[in-house]
Design an enzyme around this catalytic site. Sequence first.
Site, PDB file in Angstrom:
ATOM      1  N   ILE A   1       3.166  -7.678  -5.329  1.00  0.00           N
ATOM      2  CA  ILE A   1       2.908  -7.220  -3.961  1.00  0.00           C
ATOM      3  C   ILE A   1       1.569  -7.758  -3.438  1.00  0.00           C
ATOM      4  O   ILE A   1       1.036  -7.271  -2.451  1.00  0.00           O
ATOM      5  CB  ILE A   1       2.991  -5.682  -3.859  1.00  0.00           C
ATOM      6  CG1 ILE A   1       1.899  -4.987  -4.666  1.00  0.00           C
ATOM      7  CG2 ILE A   1       4.367  -5.212  -4.316  1.00  0.00           C
ATOM      8  CD1 ILE A   1       1.849  -3.462  -4.440  1.00  0.00           C
TER       9      ILE A   1
ATOM     10  N   GLU B   1      -4.846   1.810  -7.568  1.00  0.00           N
ATOM     11  CA  GLU B   1      -5.178   2.921  -6.682  1.00  0.00           C
ATOM     12  C   GLU B   1      -6.500   3.616  -6.970  1.00  0.00           C
ATOM     13  O   GLU B   1      -7.138   4.161  -6.068  1.00  0.00           O
ATOM     14  CB  GLU B   1      -4.023   3.935  -6.713  1.00  0.00           C
ATOM     15  CG  GLU B   1      -2.836   3.385  -5.941  1.00  0.00           C
ATOM     16  CD  GLU B   1      -1.490   3.908  -6.391  1.00  0.00           C
ATOM     17  OE1 GLU B   1      -1.138   3.697  -7.569  1.00  0.00           O
ATOM     18  OE2 GLU B   1      -0.793   4.517  -5.576  1.00  0.00           O
TER      19      GLU B   1
ATOM     20  N   PRO C   1      -9.926  -9.855 -15.244  1.00  0.00           N
ATOM     21  CA  PRO C   1     -11.060  -9.293 -14.497  1.00  0.00           C
ATOM     22  C   PRO C   1     -11.179  -9.846 -13.076  1.00  0.00           C
ATOM     23  O   PRO C   1     -11.792  -9.197 -12.231  1.00  0.00           O
ATOM     24  CB  PRO C   1     -12.279  -9.686 -15.327  1.00  0.00           C
ATOM     25  CG  PRO C   1     -11.796 -10.275 -16.579  1.00  0.00           C
ATOM     26  CD  PRO C   1     -10.330 -10.561 -16.458  1.00  0.00           C
TER      27      PRO C   1
ATOM     28  N   GLN D   1      -8.743  -6.045  -6.862  1.00  0.00           N
ATOM     29  CA  GLN D   1      -8.075  -4.779  -6.534  1.00  0.00           C
ATOM     30  C   GLN D   1      -9.089  -3.694  -6.177  1.00  0.00           C
ATOM     31  O   GLN D   1      -8.925  -2.970  -5.199  1.00  0.00           O
ATOM     32  CB  GLN D   1      -7.252  -4.287  -7.737  1.00  0.00           C
ATOM     33  CG  GLN D   1      -5.949  -5.003  -7.916  1.00  0.00           C
ATOM     34  CD  GLN D   1      -5.068  -4.783  -6.730  1.00  0.00           C
ATOM     35  OE1 GLN D   1      -4.598  -3.684  -6.465  1.00  0.00           O
ATOM     36  NE2 GLN D   1      -4.873  -5.819  -5.962  1.00  0.00           N
TER      37      GLN D   1
ATOM     38  N   PHE E   1       0.808  -1.227   0.000  1.00  0.00           N
ATOM     39  CA  PHE E   1       0.000   0.000   0.000  1.00  0.00           C
ATOM     40  C   PHE E   1       0.837   1.270   0.000  1.00  0.00           C
ATOM     41  O   PHE E   1       0.402   2.315   0.467  1.00  0.00           O
ATOM     42  CB  PHE E   1      -0.992  -0.006   1.171  1.00  0.00           C
ATOM     43  CG  PHE E   1      -1.775  -1.283   1.257  1.00  0.00           C
ATOM     44  CD1 PHE E   1      -2.716  -1.587   0.286  1.00  0.00           C
ATOM     45  CD2 PHE E   1      -1.536  -2.205   2.260  1.00  0.00           C
ATOM     46  CE1 PHE E   1      -3.418  -2.783   0.328  1.00  0.00           C
ATOM     47  CE2 PHE E   1      -2.231  -3.408   2.305  1.00  0.00           C
ATOM     48  CZ  PHE E   1      -3.170  -3.689   1.341  1.00  0.00           C
TER      49      PHE E   1
ATOM     50  N   ILE F   1      -8.675  -4.425 -19.093  1.00  0.00           N
ATOM     51  CA  ILE F   1      -8.410  -5.148 -17.845  1.00  0.00           C
ATOM     52  C   ILE F   1      -7.833  -6.512 -18.228  1.00  0.00           C
ATOM     53  O   ILE F   1      -8.513  -7.336 -18.831  1.00  0.00           O
ATOM     54  CB  ILE F   1      -9.704  -5.297 -17.023  1.00  0.00           C
ATOM     55  CG1 ILE F   1     -10.317  -3.912 -16.732  1.00  0.00           C
ATOM     56  CG2 ILE F   1      -9.438  -6.059 -15.729  1.00  0.00           C
ATOM     57  CD1 ILE F   1      -9.412  -2.944 -15.995  1.00  0.00           C
TER      58      ILE F   1
END
Length: 736
Positions: free
Chosen positions: A456, A697, A624, A630, A230, A621
């Site tokens: 990550i 994000e 999906p 996310q 993050f 994308i």
Amino acid sequence: MSANIIGTPLPRIDGPKKVSGHAHYTADRHFPGMLVGVPVCATIGRGHVKGIDSAAASAMPGVRAIYTHENFGTLHRLPDDSKLRIDERRPPLQDNEVRYYGQYVALVLAETFEQASAAASAVNVAYAPATADVSPIRAPDEPPEPDTERGDPDAAFAQAPVQVDEWYGTPPETHNPIELHASVANWQDGALTLYETTQAIVNHRAVVATMLGVPLAQVRVVTQYLGGGFGGKLWPWHHSLLAAQAGRLAGRPVKLVISRQMMFRNVGHRAETRQRVRLGAQPDGRLVSLRHDYLWHIARGEENEENCGEATGYLYSTPHLRVAGGASARDVGPNTSMRGPGAVPGLFALESAMDELAVRLKMDPVALRLANEPGHDEMEDVPFSSRHLRECLHLGAEKFGWARRNPLIGSMRDGDTILGWGMAAASWMAKRRPAEVKVLLTDDGGVTVQCATQDIGTGTYTVLAQMAARATGVDVSRVKVEIGDTALPPGPWSGGSMATASLIPAVEAAARDAVRQLLKRAAAAGESPFAGTAPALLAFTNGAVTRGDGGGAVPFGDLLRRIGAGTIVGNGDSPASSEDAHAKDVSIHSYGCHFVEVAWQPAIARLAVRRVVTVIDAGTILNPKTGRNQIEGAVHMGVGMALFEETYYDRRNGAPVNANLADYVLVTHADAPQVDVTFLPYPDKALNEYGARGIGEIGLAGVAPAITAAVYHATGIRVRDLPVKLEDLLVAQENT
Ligand code: MOS
């Protein structure tokens, strides 16, 4: 299958390893003779270490070394003009100054964690304390230079028939990935292998080599799996340098896993912000003026930006605009990026102000956004590469049932529960970092893709496999992904939602190079069925070499074995988007919106977010399944940001008071709304050949202001300082 592998909801290829315990995280690394390090942390917020008495601690069982600023050797500061990234630039244990509560002032090495912990608490540190300033942030004496400016926003605001002028605040938020930061340093013959929890192995390696004063070639950084970052794990932190230097001094491997309490002090946080937004509008809702002034706190002596105006300059059309931000130095640990840095707190202010403007205009908040949709990026004066915010808003409203919204405060009920409906728009940058990739064609018919990037937890292993399958035409089950090791070709950091977009052109280029070499060999080798054919008359389709007319297909593995060629290694690289002709003269951003329903039960003072409808315009994308994961995670993080998360600093010394997972309230399953995510299907070819922009994000941007708008709709209370506290709602209730 391979032709359509992009856009397939492939389950994570690393999933079985993770759920069976075969995925090795940094703290899982063990080496013979390994010592465990536990830091000693300052108990003052500012001042000096007068003396350290470690005699008793040294004599305790299992203790092998105690390091302080007096015996830790020299670590180098990165040159000020260095492009390498670290948020706490001052090296650890180099002087006796204390700049923030919890700063490392000593390090104990012992045979076990328990022995090291016991000895660390037995180290006696004497301090000469000074007064720490942890007061609320204030405007700097000198007004800051604008980030961007057009027209005359003050004059236009003064003349605007409808105005909003309000302050908004977001608190310091602490990153709480479940995986604690950890470093395991293993020196062999002067070379260091450093197992790390980092979102950016390539930068980490260079920073550590520079600060230790060893050649780059002598340092290797490995991050095979990461349990969440993050932004908190983007750049190296001091524990990593402590482990590396202590391992060098002690001549033994060293493991250092920081505690949850240290997570609140030593490894960054999202800075507190205070933001003033001034909107001037015509009665029809069109903006004539937008001013966004923001402040954030920084650690004294450091300079990390919280760029709250990131999205303000291009999100809406307005002839007059000014965005400016300034920092306020405090005696706290360094701040750093947290998911959607800048834009996320910035959009809380801007989108809250837009909602207030809609109320003042008696206008629907969706209609207000639609009325201010720009035709091009008015900040940079360039076209948008691909912007479909309008469609996001229409589709989101339709899926949510927004047309049934009664705008009257508190008018929508479900029994005794008051429902509030709110919405907000979102945006986030889309860029590429430079990347180098190898694609290997092996004579067992498999493909290996290699890059010094890292996963990550977002699905990078999986989407890289999809990219290599697409680029070679080989089935994805035959693709191996090797990442997380700086011995591989240098790749992008996992930050700013840039890794996926950065990797695509490099994988495509490496695959082209591999195929070119394969066809050349196929044409040249005497044992090849294609011997003597010009390479230009050969093709590579679905993993097989064919003649140009499609005849005589030979799978490449068979061919490589037949000609005894072993492995073909293709190299590919691609530059940063800022260096790319297709990308640099257009405005490339992702867009989205959130529609939120909150449920307010005044009788028992319970506030919950019930459902969220999110529509995202982020280009193609790739997957999906991991993509939706996310966005859903980001929306939940947004519920935490709106309702729960806040780090409390003791105003006397800057100690984070709620430095644990009981008192720092994070969103849990019990708080989770129903989340409905839709991706719009518009590839953005300005950024890469698949048209993918990145989605780490954007899902968090806009969630908090949509929730506070919904809270206003339910209660009539406008919460401008996050998080929403029940006291805010109750006090107001008593007053009515
Ligand atoms: Mo993200 S804050 O760029 O890891």
